[in-house]
Design a protein around this motif. Structure first.
Motif, short mmCIF file in Angstrom:
data_model
loop_
_atom_site.label_atom_id
_atom_site.label_comp_id
_atom_site.label_asym_id
_atom_site.label_seq_id
_atom_site.Cartn_x
_atom_site.Cartn_y
_atom_site.Cartn_z
N LEU A 9 48.49 41.24 44.09
CA LEU A 9 47.71 42.32 44.72
C LEU A 9 46.21 42.05 44.60
O LEU A 9 45.46 42.17 45.58
CB LEU A 9 48.05 43.65 44.05
N ALA A 10 45.75 41.67 43.40
CA ALA A 10 44.33 41.39 43.19
C ALA A 10 43.87 40.22 44.06
O ALA A 10 42.78 40.25 44.64
CB ALA A 10 44.06 41.09 41.72
N SER A 11 44.70 39.19 44.19
CA SER A 11 44.34 38.02 44.99
C SER A 11 44.29 38.36 46.47
O SER A 11 43.37 37.92 47.19
CB SER A 11 45.36 36.90 44.75
N LEU A 12 45.25 39.16 46.94
CA LEU A 12 45.28 39.52 48.35
C LEU A 12 44.11 40.41 48.73
O LEU A 12 43.42 40.18 49.74
CB LEU A 12 46.60 40.24 48.66
N MET A 13 43.86 41.43 47.91
CA MET A 13 42.82 42.39 48.25
C MET A 13 41.40 41.81 48.11
O MET A 13 40.44 42.41 48.58
CB MET A 13 42.95 43.64 47.38
N ALA A 14 41.28 40.66 47.44
CA ALA A 14 39.97 40.04 47.29
C ALA A 14 39.67 39.02 48.39
O ALA A 14 38.62 38.37 48.35
CB ALA A 14 39.89 39.35 45.92
N LEU A 15 40.56 38.90 49.37
CA LEU A 15 40.30 37.96 50.47
C LEU A 15 38.99 38.33 51.18
O LEU A 15 38.68 39.52 51.33
CB LEU A 15 41.46 37.99 51.46
#
Length: 202
Positions: free
Chosen positions: A163-169
């Protein structure tokens, strides 16, 4: 030696995954944090959220359900305290929506803050207690409990990392920066509402 079966563990993983995907304070907070500060800082926060959630699994394995049954006031006290903390978090997000992005070194998205947020939400305690009782045999040995806890922690860590990786795109972050005020207001209102629902629930 493990007494639980791979089929039981698979059902546990599937049930936990579906439950984590439902929006809650942890999902809202780590998404907002990833938008604001990026992947590196959101990961630390997300891992704190994962550990905080997994602690409820550990408590359930160690007999939290029995405590709630013997002393119902403990569940009431936990629910009220957790609800009050979530209301405070939501109010702060609403109040500071117009502020500039926080300083990553300020500690607002720390590992400890993530742990505290999920510990303030007693719903995982009830979830884990119900799921463990419905999927696994009543008598679990120490190895079984250790395996269940490690699987729960691994699933929580995987989800919050993703989730953190996706939302930081970059694309999502740019859109957040363009609409920060309204996104922060909406996230704060959602967490505040979750806290109020805990406090006002009959």
């Amino acid at each position: 030696m493990l007494q639980i079966t791979s089929a039981e563990m698979a059902v546990f993983v599937a049930t936990l995954s579906v439950a984590i995907l439902s929006p809650g304070p942890g999902v809202i907070a780590v998404s907002q944090g990833a938008f604001a500060l990026g992947r590196r800082h959101a990961l630390s926060y997300g891992w704190g959220l994962a550990l905080g959630a997994s602690v409820w699994c550990l408590f359930a394995l160690l007999g939290l359900t029995a405590l709630f049954r013997v002393a119902p006031w403990t569940l009431t006290a936990l629910t009220l305290a957790g609800g009050a903390y979530l209301v405070w978090i939501g109010a702060q997000m609403w109040r500071h929506a117009a502020d500039p992005l926080p300083d990553p070194a300020g500690g607002g998205m720390s590992f400890r803050a993530g742990v505290m947020l999920n510990l303030a939400n007693p719903k995982p305690a009830l979830f884990y207690s119900a799921v463990l009782l419905s999927i696994f045999p009543a008598a679990l040995n120490l190895a079984d409990k250790g395996a269940i806890y490690m699987v729960a922690l691994s699933v929580e860590l995987f989800f919050y990392t993703a989730l953190a990786s996706l939302m930081a795109l970059p694309l999502l972050r740019r859109r957040y920066l363009a609409s920060k005020f309204w996104i922060d207001r909406a996230a704060g209102l959602a967490i505040l509402a979750l806290g109020l629902s805990l406090i006002l629930r009959p």
